[in-house]
Design an enzyme around this catalytic site. Structure first.
Site, short mmCIF file in Angstrom:
data_model
loop_
_atom_site.label_atom_id
_atom_site.label_comp_id
_atom_site.label_asym_id
_atom_site.label_seq_id
_atom_site.Cartn_x
_atom_site.Cartn_y
_atom_site.Cartn_z
N TYR A 123 0.82 -1.21 0.00
CA TYR A 123 0.00 0.00 0.00
C TYR A 123 0.86 1.27 0.00
O TYR A 123 0.38 2.36 0.30
CB TYR A 123 -0.93 0.02 1.23
CG TYR A 123 -1.99 -1.08 1.23
CD1 TYR A 123 -2.10 -1.98 0.17
CD2 TYR A 123 -2.87 -1.21 2.27
CE1 TYR A 123 -3.06 -2.98 0.17
CE2 TYR A 123 -3.84 -2.20 2.30
CZ TYR A 123 -3.92 -3.09 1.23
OH TYR A 123 -4.88 -4.07 1.25
N LYS A 171 5.76 -14.06 4.85
CA LYS A 171 5.82 -15.01 3.74
C LYS A 171 7.28 -15.16 3.32
O LYS A 171 7.63 -15.11 2.13
CB LYS A 171 4.94 -14.53 2.57
CG LYS A 171 4.74 -15.56 1.46
CD LYS A 171 3.97 -16.78 1.88
CE LYS A 171 3.75 -17.73 0.70
NZ LYS A 171 3.11 -19.00 1.12
N ASP A 204 -0.23 -18.06 4.97
CA ASP A 204 -1.28 -19.00 4.61
C ASP A 204 -1.59 -19.97 5.74
O ASP A 204 -2.75 -20.27 6.03
CB ASP A 204 -0.95 -19.75 3.31
CG ASP A 204 0.53 -20.07 3.15
OD1 ASP A 204 1.35 -19.54 3.91
OD2 ASP A 204 0.87 -20.86 2.25
N ASP A 228 -4.15 -6.34 6.55
CA ASP A 228 -5.46 -5.95 6.05
C ASP A 228 -6.37 -7.18 5.94
O ASP A 228 -7.54 -7.16 6.35
CB ASP A 228 -5.29 -5.28 4.68
CG ASP A 228 -6.55 -4.58 4.20
OD1 ASP A 228 -7.53 -4.50 4.98
OD2 ASP A 228 -6.57 -4.11 3.05
#
Length: 333
Positions: A123, A171, A204, A228
């Site tokens: 973002y 990640k 995940d 988010d």
């Protein structure tokens, strides 16, 4: 008396903001509101999406409460929420997710707090669009400084509130460089908080774990896009976006907000559930160390939510926005 900037927003914003104003007045909270606005409604009236008067008010008061502001999908203007966060360097997005007695949800034992880095990541606004190739690049910028300060904020919160564990979400198995920066920053910060456990989860797996055993999590900290997504997932665990509070906090300025949308389809119909903005206003009271007022309003809100008949339709009741507000006010002591 403390002056707080008040941003009504649009859609259901004015109705749910009015709910907070009525409750604060009834509770005799020592706050006076300085009302401003932003977004499409303001643009149509003044030609400014974020008026200078709003910027000046926030800079002067240091604290604001904001209702929902519509962000167009695809075209139109860039998110006002994102612009305000970056304008005032509100790098901490704080989202508590806690089960509420009397509210139907998938789980009844959730009590976690999510810290989302608010100014970097995907973002950051670093996007390139090639119209000829119909191709776009979006850059997820992560810095050591940005990672350290959001992770430190999460650990500081844990220490102040007696929380036992901080989970770093990333990640790093795929995003090698930005993942390493974030994880290394987390382990470095953790060394200064020996009484607080630290672990990490790949994003995940984190999503799966949240919908299987959410009670294992305490304080969670992650980057912008992951935060988010996780913040809405967390809201879903405890009854939905209409029930959770949100805050955007920097070193000097904080904006507290409803995290749900502006729901224009029910605007003006006395149907909106104001719980999320009320709870965000309660976070504001804690931030200002007006804890007695926080406790009185929170007790009244919890008692109202526990009685389904006194709640709005989305919670299984028949009360309108104004009736729900009065039900809370009647319980104030």
């Amino acid at each position: 008396m403390r002056t707080v900037t008040l941003i009504q927003g649009d859609g259901i914003g004015p109705e749910i903001i009015d709910s907070v104003k009525e409750i604060f007045k009834a509770a005799k909270v020592p706050i006076q509101w300085e009302e401003e606005n932003a977004g499409q409604t303001t643009y149509e009236a003044s030609g400014e999406l974020i008026p200078q008067s709003l910027v000046d008010s926030i800079n002067a008061n240091k604290v604001a409460l904001k209702g929902p502001i519509t962000t167009p999908v695809k075209g139109g203007f860039r998110s006002i929420n994102v612009q305000l966060r970056q304008m005032f360097d509100l790098y901490q997005n704080l989202r508590p997710c806690k089960s509420t007695p009397g509210v139907n949800s998938r789980f009844d034992n959730v009590d976690l707090v999510l810290f989302r880095e608010n100014t970097e990541g995907l973002y950051s606004g670093l996007e390139i669009y090639d119209a000829r190739l119909e191709m776009a690049d979006s850059i997820a910028r992560i810095t050591k400084e940005g990672s350290v300060r959001i992770i430190k904020a999460a650990f500081e919160y844990a220490r102040r509130n007696g929380r036992k564990k901080v989970t770093l979400v990333h990640k790093a198995n795929i995003l090698k460089h930005i993942g390493k920066i974030f994880l290394d920053a987390g382990m470095e910060v953790a060394e200064d908080y020996p009484g607080i456990a630290v672990d990490d989860k790949i994003i995940d797996n984190m999503c799966m774990q949240l919908v299987i055993k959410p009670e294992q999590f305490d304080v969670v900290v992650t980057t912008n896009l992951f935060g988010d997504i996780l913040s809405d997932l967390g809201a879903g665990l405890v009854g939905g976006l209409g029930l959770v509070s949100g805050a955007n906090i920097g070193d000097e300025i904080a904006i507290f907000e409803a995290v749900h949308g502006s729901a224009p389809d029910i605007a003006g119909k006395n149907m909106a559930n104001p719980t999320a903005i009320i709870r965000s206003a309660l976070l504001l009271l804690n931030y200002l160390e007006l804890n007695d007022y926080h406790d009185a309003i929170n007790t009244a809100l919890q008692a109202t939510l526990a009685n389904k008949d006194e709640c709005t339709a989305d919670l299984g009741g028949s009360a309108g926005t104004s009736e729900f507000t009065q039900n809370i006010i009647k319980k104030l002591k």
